[in-house]
Design a protein around this motif. Structure first.
Motif, PDB file in Angstrom:
ATOM      1  N   VAL A  66       0.854  -1.197   0.000  1.00  0.00           N
ATOM      2  CA  VAL A  66       0.000   0.000   0.000  1.00  0.00           C
ATOM      3  C   VAL A  66       0.885   1.240   0.000  1.00  0.00           C
ATOM      4  O   VAL A  66       1.979   1.232   0.571  1.00  0.00           O
ATOM      5  N   THR A  67       0.405   2.287  -0.613  1.00  0.00           N
ATOM      6  CA  THR A  67       1.153   3.533  -0.581  1.00  0.00           C
ATOM      7  C   THR A  67       0.278   4.649  -0.014  1.00  0.00           C
ATOM      8  O   THR A  67      -0.942   4.642  -0.159  1.00  0.00           O
ATOM      9  N   SER A  69       0.343   8.966   0.261  1.00  0.00           N
ATOM     10  CA  SER A  69       1.028  10.193  -0.107  1.00  0.00           C
ATOM     11  C   SER A  69       0.284  11.339   0.551  1.00  0.00           C
ATOM     12  O   SER A  69      -0.949  11.371   0.548  1.00  0.00           O
ATOM     13  N   SER A  71       0.420  15.746   1.795  1.00  0.00           N
ATOM     14  CA  SER A  71       1.076  17.039   1.968  1.00  0.00           C
ATOM     15  C   SER A  71       0.790  17.581   3.367  1.00  0.00           C
ATOM     16  O   SER A  71       1.200  18.675   3.705  1.00  0.00           O
ATOM     17  N   GLN A  88      -6.148  -0.926   4.885  1.00  0.00           N
ATOM     18  CA  GLN A  88      -6.383  -1.072   3.452  1.00  0.00           C
ATOM     19  C   GLN A  88      -5.624  -2.272   2.888  1.00  0.00           C
ATOM     20  O   GLN A  88      -6.092  -2.959   1.983  1.00  0.00           O
TER      21      GLN A  88
ATOM     22  N   ARG B  28      -8.786  20.490   0.989  1.00  0.00           N
ATOM     23  CA  ARG B  28      -8.401  19.211   1.582  1.00  0.00           C
ATOM     24  C   ARG B  28      -9.025  18.116   0.731  1.00  0.00           C
ATOM     25  O   ARG B  28     -10.250  18.017   0.606  1.00  0.00           O
ATOM     26  N   TYR B  32      -8.702   7.504  -2.344  1.00  0.00           N
ATOM     27  CA  TYR B  32      -8.587   6.126  -1.874  1.00  0.00           C
ATOM     28  C   TYR B  32      -8.703   5.250  -3.104  1.00  0.00           C
ATOM     29  O   TYR B  32      -9.656   5.404  -3.881  1.00  0.00           O
ATOM     30  N   ALA B  33      -7.725   4.373  -3.329  1.00  0.00           N
ATOM     31  CA  ALA B  33      -7.709   3.668  -4.611  1.00  0.00           C
ATOM     32  C   ALA B  33      -7.168   2.247  -4.484  1.00  0.00           C
ATOM     33  O   ALA B  33      -6.396   1.932  -3.573  1.00  0.00           O
ATOM     34  N   PHE B  34      -7.603   1.397  -5.419  1.00  0.00           N
ATOM     35  CA  PHE B  34      -7.049   0.050  -5.569  1.00  0.00           C
ATOM     36  C   PHE B  34      -6.755  -0.207  -7.040  1.00  0.00           C
ATOM     37  O   PHE B  34      -7.447   0.313  -7.910  1.00  0.00           O
ATOM     38  N   GLY B  44      -2.875  -1.043  -3.027  1.00  0.00           N
ATOM     39  CA  GLY B  44      -3.841  -0.066  -2.529  1.00  0.00           C
ATOM     40  C   GLY B  44      -3.118   1.250  -2.327  1.00  0.00           C
ATOM     41  O   GLY B  44      -1.902   1.264  -2.133  1.00  0.00           O
ATOM     42  N   SER B  45      -3.844   2.353  -2.388  1.00  0.00           N
ATOM     43  CA  SER B  45      -3.174   3.623  -2.152  1.00  0.00           C
ATOM     44  C   SER B  45      -4.144   4.652  -1.597  1.00  0.00           C
ATOM     45  O   SER B  45      -5.358   4.516  -1.730  1.00  0.00           O
ATOM     46  N   SER B  46      -3.589   5.632  -0.947  1.00  0.00           N
ATOM     47  CA  SER B  46      -4.396   6.750  -0.473  1.00  0.00           C
ATOM     48  C   SER B  46      -3.554   8.009  -0.572  1.00  0.00           C
ATOM     49  O   SER B  46      -2.321   7.938  -0.596  1.00  0.00           O
ATOM     50  N   ALA B  47      -4.218   9.132  -0.654  1.00  0.00           N
ATOM     51  CA  ALA B  47      -3.472  10.392  -0.758  1.00  0.00           C
ATOM     52  C   ALA B  47      -4.253  11.512  -0.082  1.00  0.00           C
ATOM     53  O   ALA B  47      -5.480  11.537  -0.120  1.00  0.00           O
ATOM     54  N   ILE B  48      -3.518  12.397   0.539  1.00  0.00           N
ATOM     55  CA  ILE B  48      -4.101  13.608   1.115  1.00  0.00           C
ATOM     56  C   ILE B  48      -3.418  14.803   0.463  1.00  0.00           C
ATOM     57  O   ILE B  48      -2.189  14.898   0.461  1.00  0.00           O
ATOM     58  N   THR B  49      -4.208  15.679  -0.134  1.00  0.00           N
ATOM     59  CA  THR B  49      -3.670  16.913  -0.701  1.00  0.00           C
ATOM     60  C   THR B  49      -4.291  18.048   0.093  1.00  0.00           C
ATOM     61  O   THR B  49      -5.499  18.237   0.050  1.00  0.00           O
ATOM     62  N   GLN B  50      -3.487  18.738   0.846  1.00  0.00           N
ATOM     63  CA  GLN B  50      -4.038  19.760   1.724  1.00  0.00           C
ATOM     64  C   GLN B  50      -3.165  21.000   1.704  1.00  0.00           C
ATOM     65  O   GLN B  50      -1.946  20.904   1.829  1.00  0.00           O
ATOM     66  N   GLY B  51      -3.779  22.157   1.539  1.00  0.00           N
ATOM     67  CA  GLY B  51      -3.005  23.385   1.560  1.00  0.00           C
ATOM     68  C   GLY B  51      -3.866  24.590   1.253  1.00  0.00           C
ATOM     69  O   GLY B  51      -5.083  24.471   1.053  1.00  0.00           O
ATOM     70  N   ASP B  68       1.523  24.414   2.216  1.00  0.00           N
ATOM     71  CA  ASP B  68       0.886  23.226   2.781  1.00  0.00           C
ATOM     72  C   ASP B  68       1.144  23.161   4.280  1.00  0.00           C
ATOM     73  O   ASP B  68       0.673  22.272   4.958  1.00  0.00           O
ATOM     74  N   PHE B 337      -4.670  23.438  -4.823  1.00  0.00           N
ATOM     75  CA  PHE B 337      -4.281  24.698  -4.182  1.00  0.00           C
ATOM     76  C   PHE B 337      -2.912  25.189  -4.661  1.00  0.00           C
ATOM     77  O   PHE B 337      -2.521  26.302  -4.366  1.00  0.00           O
ATOM     78  N   ARG B 338      -2.194  24.354  -5.380  1.00  0.00           N
ATOM     79  CA  ARG B 338      -0.863  24.747  -5.855  1.00  0.00           C
ATOM     80  C   ARG B 338      -0.926  25.587  -7.132  1.00  0.00           C
ATOM     81  O   ARG B 338       0.102  26.000  -7.649  1.00  0.00           O
TER      82      ARG B 338
END
Lengths: 443, 465
Positions: A66-67, A69, A71, A88, B28, B32-34, B44-51, B68, B337-338
């Protein structure tokens, strides 16, 4: 942020991932300070400067990958994201090949990726550069009446990687670029020219006057273009367009695509595919180049990898996972999430582009393409294009609204001339080259 | 994300050297992905983009800085950096801003705050995998991915508006590769929108996967596309890529305010065949390209771009609308936001005409039937475009005959639009998950179209006869 601080944050994330339940973990922290100014005529139209960081963590739970990412680098948020990632992972299929690399290290040579002249450059000078460019493109040709903007960009970055096998390393790097997009008008038709220069060192950038000269020429040189007749002809790909062709070829040597059958080169290692002139190298260890770094996205030392040697396919480009899958060694091409090029280039020849044109009795030179239609599974290539018809070794008249099409295997086999105009203004670069025959589709 | 008092202080700080306008964009985004590969859930993966991005506008100039790091110090530094664009002005009067909450139209039919249980995403991918493999023994590889995203944006503007939008987005894509001897064919089909994975009860993974497998096996048997000029019938739905590239980009207000588009200064002029009407709608419920409010806090709306061949208006963001003396149209969008906002398309489509599909096909002597597209690109100043056919067939003597592969269409936008000779009565928004790139920024969009006939285009294949 210093290299040490970045390594600490990455190290803390690895510890946190282990605490969350990962059997192995790897964290990359990239922080960049960016500057961008755009001018149009005498006005500064955009002035942007920011600092941002992204943390990227890969967790392995007994082969389940799992990854994460983010900010948002606050401790609580990172810990929450890592805990959720462990949850997950339960839905991911275990794969014995999904682990950290066996050996991590950095290329030990001095790559010289950081230019203090960029990091410390006075903002006023950057603004002066783009205002000067705007004036020069208008001075270069009376038909240049407008512009989509002249740009200066730079960035200073810190990149750190730590993993649970004990590897921890970082490097700093800079890059800068200068570009312009003049708009020319003639007989009621508008045309835009683009040209730019980029490098890790300020001294490697071409001058504003050179950038403006080429950009203005590109904006005006195709006025009066007509649609060529449909035919099979020799085609010269000018340097920047040639680089885009190589970028397409990269997808076919990307071991990830090879492994899932999405590459026309799958199963053809060791085969002779191209002409003698096709020598293509990926090298992450070239000092001062944009695609260079001491280690890749998973801490494997970068190296030099011959991809094609005199037409023969020698190697795909691997990260650790796909190297294991295909029984090979990583070539140091992990970009964190997948596989990416380092400095990927076609070996230049000895003649100039002008000599190459002069040696082409009848053909087409492609100066610009639009579209991105390459079917990597089959190698079928087709692009909208603009350029010149070549007759008797000279540029005869401008042409546009046509396509240039062929199959990659045929194109590489038919590469019959390579120029000496290679420049390293991107990670994937190429000198101009000629393909003996392709389909030009027009009227 | 930030309290109104702090937003107020940031706006005033940003405008301390002057400026016409400032805004603070807080984001924000959680995804959430597979991904499925080789019949297994590969990753699986997840990401947070916040700023937070802070902008100061002065005339046609924009100063921008993002952070950020949400500490007050870092945000104040960003406000200072954004303010520098107005540095040359004498200090303006001290201003006061009173932020007021502005209601946002309800456009997405849900308010959920998190993703569904992981097993539900995985089950959808597995259903796609099984279906594609069962479709034909020549299907040798199936890759699929699913992403669920929730984006919250809060926008505070110096004119006192404070807006919050909560935007969901799901996407599911399936790629199938078919192999037979040394021939390969691939097919990709995806779908999604501003909703939840409940969406895939209607647009099922079985349908998407069998369509991807059908295109892959069809392409296995396809002949190389012809080269040269011919008639073209553009299929309904995905054919809207043609509108997006050939006309849409040229009607974005930045190019027109700057005079770099071939459509600059031409509102009220005839720019296309009178059969051509083009809308761009930001307010279609649940559609991928919709925005309840855009990234400047302006409501998404219905826009008439071209009506019966006549150019009616541009897509406006705040900066360009102000300079052109027009109203913003809810078209100011940004990747994150970038980035500074740009005028962008939402869901671009052509409404129904009067011809039936059968009539259109039957009237075509020798042409290309482009059923779906893999994407396209346009050059703004002259209007030359290309687009790539994902599923195409030859039309011979009024009948759809053999499948063709590797067809690229090249043309000139305004020229092609005058050559529209029939518009079908089957308009629909395309299935798919289109993403539009401009100036290095990618935003989700929708396209739609009825079946349309174009008298002549250049097809860029390899078969020259």
């Amino acid at each position: 942020m210093t290299e040490r601080e970045a390594m600490e944050i990455a190290g803390e994330a690895v510890t946190a991932a282990k605490q969350a339940g990962a059997s192995e973990a790897e964290a990359t922290l990239s922080q960049a300070r960016r500057f961008h100014v755009e001018a149009r005529d005498k006005t500064i139209s955009k002035l942007e400067q920011s600092t941002g960081a992204t943390l990227h963590v890969r967790l392995f739970l007994d082969g389940r990958r799992v990854t994460v990412s983010t900010s948002d680098l606050t401790r609580e948020s990172v810990q929450r994201a890592l805990n959720a990632a462990v949850e997950q992972a339960r839905e991911v299929a275990p794969d014995p090949l999904a682990t950290l690399p066996d050996t991590c290290s950095r290329f030990e040579g001095d790559l010289r990726l950081f230019d203090s002249a960029i990091a410390q450059r006075d903002d006023a000078l950057k603004v002066d550069d783009v205002l000067a460019l705007e004036k020069m493109i208008r001075d270069a040709d009376a038909r240049v009446v407008n512009s989509s903007g002249s740009h200066y960009n730079d960035a200073s970055s810190v990149n750190a990687l730590a993993n649970s096998s004990g590897f921890s390393a970082a490097y700093t790097a800079t890059r800068a670029s200068l570009s312009s997009a003049p708009v020319a008008q003639h007989d009621g038709v508008k045309r835009t020219g683009h040209y730019g220069t980029a490098g890790r060192f300020l001294r490697d950038l071409e001058s504003a006057s050179e950038v403006s000269r080429v950009a203005a020429r590109r904006a005006v040189e195709l006025f009066g273009a007509r649609k060529p007749e449909t035919a099979r002809l020799p085609v010269i790909f000018e340097r920047d367009v040639a680089a885009a062709v190589l970028d397409d070829l990269f997808s076919a040597v990307n071991a990830g695509n090879v492994a899932i059958g999405n590459s026309w080169l799958a199963g053809r290692l060791g085969e002779r595919i191209g002409s003698d002139l096709v020598t293509i190298v990926d090298d992450g260890t070239l000092p001062e180049k944009l695609g260079s770094s001491p280690f890749d996205g998973e801490g494997v030392a970068t190296r030099r990898t011959p991809v094609f040697e005199r037409g023969t396919l020698r190697s795909f480009l691997f990260d650790t996972y796909y190297a294991r899958k295909l029984g090979e060694q990583s070539t140091g091409n992990s970009n964190g999430g997948g596989i990416g090029p380092n400095n990927l280039y076609l070996e230049p020849g000895t003649q100039t582009l002008d000599e190459l044109i002069a040696a082409t009795p009848r053909g087409v030179i492609v100066l610009d393409t639009i579209g991105f239609a390459t079917e990597h599974a089959t190698g079928n290539y087709s692009r909208g294009a603009r350029g010149f018809m070549i007759e008797n070794g000279e540029l005869s008249y401008p042409i546009d609204e046509f396509t240039v099409a062929g199959n990659f295997a045929d194109m590489l086999a038919a590469m019959d001339a390579v120029a000496n105009d290679l420049r390293f203004d991107s990670a994937v670069v190429s000198p101009s080259f000629r393909i003996a025959e392709m389909t030009i589709s027009g009227s | 994300m930030l309290d109104q008092d702090l937003l107020n202080r940031l706006l005033m700080r940003a405008l301390r050297h002057g400026g016409d306008f400032a805004d603070v964009f807080c984001e924000r985004r959680r995804s959430y992905a597979f991904r499925l590969q080789d019949g297994k859930i590969h990753e699986g993966s997840s990401a947070i983009t916040q700023g937070v991005g802070i902008r100061v506008v002065l005339g046609e100039s924009a100063g921008y800085a993002y952070s950020d790091d949400l500490s007050i110090d870092a945000l104040m530094r960003a406000a200072d950096a954004a303010s520098l664009v107005a540095r040359t002005l004498p200090s303006g009067d001290e201003m006061t801003i009173a932020l007021k909450d502005v209601d946002v139209p309800r456009l997405y039919d849900e308010e959920r705050q998190s993703h569904a249980p992981a097993s539900q995403y995985v089950a959808l991918l597995s259903r796609a995998d099984v279906t594609a493999r069962k479709y034909d023994p020549r299907i040798t590889s199936v890759n699929a991915q699913i992403t669920d995203e929730l984006q919250d944006v809060w926008i505070a503007s110096s004119d006192g508006r404070f807006v919050h939008d909560h935007r969901p987005m799901v996407t599911l894509g399936v790629q199938a590769v078919a192999t037979s001897n040394r021939e390969r064919g691939s097919g990709y089909v995806g779908d999604g929108g501003r909703t939840s994975i409940v969406f895939y009860e209607t647009s099922t993974p079985e349908t998407l996967a069998s369509d991807a497998a059908r295109i892959a096996t069809t392409n296995l048997e396809a002949i190389p596309a012809p080269a040269g000029e011919m008639e073209m019938v553009v299929g309904s739905g995905g054919g809207g890529v043609l509108l997006h590239e050939a006309v849409g980009h040229g009607l974005e207000s930045d190019f027109n305010r700057r005079g770099t588009s071939l459509y600059s200064g031409r509102v009220g002029e005839r720019v296309a065949s009178e059969l051509v009407t083009i809308y761009d709608d930001g307010d279609i419920p649940d559609a991928r390209g919709s925005v309840a409010v855009d990234d400047e806090g302006v409501p998404g709306q219905h826009k008439v771009l071209v009506e019966n061949g006549v150019l009616r208006g541009y897509m406006q963001d705040t900066l360009n609308a102000r300079l052109m003396g027009a109203q913003p149209t809810g078209s100011g969008r940004r990747q994150s936001f970038r980035f500074l906002p740009q005028p962008r398309m939402c869901n671009t489509y052509m409404p129904d005409g009067t011809s039936s599909v059968d009539e259109i096909i039957a009237s075509t002597k020798r042409g290309l039937y482009a059923k779906s597209f893999a994407g396209g690109q346009v050059e703004i100043s002259k209007g030359d475009f290309v687009f790539m056919v994902a599923e195409g067939y030859l039309i011979e003597d009024g009948k759809v005959t053999r499948p063709v592969k590797n067809a690229t269409i090249v043309g000139n936008g305004p020229d092609v639009m005058t050559k529209v000779t029939a518009v079908g009565n089957d308009s629909r928004l395309s299935r798919g998950h289109y993403t539009c790139g401009k100036g290095g920024q990618h935003v989700p969009v929708g396209v739609g179209m009825p079946t349309v006939k174009i008298a002549s285009v250049t097809v860029g294949g390899t078969q020259n006869d």
